[in-house]
Write a protein that holds these residues in place. Sequence first.
Motif, mmCIF file in Angstrom:
data_model
loop_
_atom_site.group_PDB
_atom_site.id
_atom_site.type_symbol
_atom_site.label_atom_id
_atom_site.label_comp_id
_atom_site.label_asym_id
_atom_site.label_seq_id
_atom_site.Cartn_x
_atom_site.Cartn_y
_atom_site.Cartn_z
ATOM 1 N N MET A 298 0.828 -1.191 0.000
ATOM 2 C CA MET A 298 0.000 0.000 0.000
ATOM 3 C C MET A 298 0.867 1.249 0.000
ATOM 4 N N ASP A 299 2.079 1.159 0.615
ATOM 5 C CA ASP A 299 2.989 2.289 0.561
ATOM 6 C C ASP A 299 3.461 2.541 -0.862
ATOM 7 N N LYS A 300 3.391 1.498 -1.708
ATOM 8 C CA LYS A 300 3.786 1.653 -3.090
ATOM 9 C C LYS A 300 2.620 2.026 -3.981
ATOM 10 N N GLY A 301 1.448 2.253 -3.372
ATOM 11 C CA GLY A 301 0.312 2.726 -4.150
ATOM 12 C C GLY A 301 -0.456 1.629 -4.843
ATOM 13 N N VAL A 302 -0.380 0.384 -4.366
ATOM 14 C CA VAL A 302 -1.093 -0.709 -5.014
ATOM 15 C C VAL A 302 -2.505 -0.775 -4.471
ATOM 16 N N VAL A 303 -3.482 -0.764 -5.339
ATOM 17 C CA VAL A 303 -4.861 -0.928 -4.941
ATOM 18 C C VAL A 303 -5.193 -2.403 -5.034
ATOM 19 N N LYS A 325 -8.735 -3.453 -10.998
ATOM 20 C CA LYS A 325 -8.725 -2.566 -12.164
ATOM 21 C C LYS A 325 -9.156 -1.173 -11.741
ATOM 22 N N VAL A 326 -8.366 -0.175 -12.087
ATOM 23 C CA VAL A 326 -8.671 1.207 -11.764
ATOM 24 C C VAL A 326 -9.434 1.827 -12.925
ATOM 25 N N GLU A 327 -10.553 2.474 -12.617
ATOM 26 C CA GLU A 327 -11.373 3.109 -13.645
ATOM 27 C C GLU A 327 -10.618 4.236 -14.340
ATOM 28 N N THR A 328 -10.957 4.441 -15.602
ATOM 29 C CA THR A 328 -10.465 5.621 -16.304
ATOM 30 C C THR A 328 -11.318 6.818 -15.904
ATOM 31 N N ASN A 482 -13.308 -0.130 -4.042
ATOM 32 C CA ASN A 482 -12.289 0.314 -4.993
ATOM 33 C C ASN A 482 -12.752 1.495 -5.828
ATOM 34 N N HIS A 483 -14.039 1.857 -5.739
ATOM 35 C CA HIS A 483 -14.567 2.985 -6.498
ATOM 36 C C HIS A 483 -14.990 4.141 -5.593
#
Length: 565
Positions: A298-303, A325-328, A482-483
């Motif tokens: 999480m410190d590396k920004g992983v969702v 998956k991160v939304e556009t 995640n959203h």
Amino acid sequence: RAHAARARHHRAWRRNAHARAFTRLFASGDCAGAMSSSTVAGFSRRAAAQLGVAIALTAALGGVLQLHKLASIDSAGREFAVTSSAVKVSFLLPFALAKSSANLAVGRWADAYGRRRVTVLGWSVGVIAPVLGMIATRVKSGGFGVVTMSALFLGCAQGLTWTALVLACVDICGSTRRGFASGLNETVGYTAIALFAHVYGAMESSGVTCSWVDETRSDACVASNSEQTCVTPDDWTSACVGACVCRGYMQVPMGIELLMCLIGLIVSVVLLKESSGGHRFAVGGSSWVNPIDEDESMDKGVVGVRISNDDEFDRSGAASFAAAKVETFREAMYRTSWANKNTAVVCYAAFCANFETAVAWGLMSVWARDQLALTGRQRDVFTACYSFMKGFTQIGSGMLSDKIGRKTPMAFGLIGGAISLLIATFGAGFRGHFTVGASDVDKLKSTEYAVLTFSSVFLGFCTGVTYPLLAAAAVDHAPDANHYASTLGVVRFWRDLGYAMGVPLAAIADSSSTEVALILVSLVMLSAGVAVAKVYAEKNPNNSDVGYVETASDEPGDVDLPRFS
């Protein structure tokens, strides 16, 4: 040696089994009876400390915003000889565009890189705004254009930092306390805005000096300033623009603002911890915090989302995560602004909420001091009343909405805001034609001040009822944890785009009258309240928890135990 190896394997299994049971208890919110009170208190202190850091940074943001806003408005006519109301509030346009765009971006960035990094970025950008303000006084022509440009960096910093801090508060407090989390954050921020109105007033009275620079004065200037004094900012009148000039607006307030930005940056780097991810703080459950050790990913920004199967925990007892998956931007914008009718109406309500905030901050402030001739102290008082009531109401409104729902308070706040603007319009406007008991000029000014103060209190109360629920209602209707950030980012994009409407509204006031402009805003606010009442559907987070919630069962028998011979 074989016996010792079997003993080590057995102890490792027991540690992993304890870790699984420990995690399930916290995910379900039933950990209080399974742990000692000292352990629970320790983790609560950790959460409370981070919550304290987040709200302290929010208070600093509110102070920075108030100092910059009031200095920009007052310097427009008094120092830079601006006459048009639209130009005086023109800083709201770049502020709104930058803040709304930053809010749209921060939703994705906060999910991808974490709340802390976005907060640090916001403070870093914010340092530029006061520096440009101090440079503006050294520009021979077009100095107010530099002040207007500085609002671009102020808006970007506010959008990045404030949204990230709201998300951090929601992370810490959990899904069943979303209203409380957003309400606490907004209450602290707007209470700071109210307090810094008085701080700014003290700075203006001690740090701003005025003098005549043109001995040739128009008849209108002589008539409006019968004593022909130009010593304090209250001596200045709009008829004497360019002849009576006040200096100092861009020095002391901007210097204090710069210092606060640097302090905020240092605190964010040193004290603020990352809160995103359900393994740090409870997001889907009712527990105050999740005490699972911090994950380096999480410190590396992983969702991530937790894998729900029998292999959820590895042999070391650590939780496994799969990349989500991160939304556009386009997907988040379409889903929140159009596809989901509930978030769509929240976006409209949010737009209208800051539409009227732009009126309170810009047009009404200019109207009161430069046209109704109220003193700077009187203007600061009714401005502080608006901000204080807006902040004071929010925490109660947020907590109440967690119990009764979001729809009724949101609709009430929007409709009540429309009524309060009408009170200000007919009570203080139209040159006293609708004012009862104002027989002379002094009584008329006293009545106008009283009406503006009352309407500001009522407007702040109504806006405070609506404001924190916008974030909570948006997160309620997010597809999953995640959203959260992307949904909130889109709603805050539309909300802060409402600030930009202060400029065309001021242009309407220039071409017709301030009263006509205020009536138009009232109608827009009324339509938003009716839309919320008709369209929005409640979604109780207590019955629809989403996020990092464990769904698979891990009993000790599921673990591959070593065989003993």
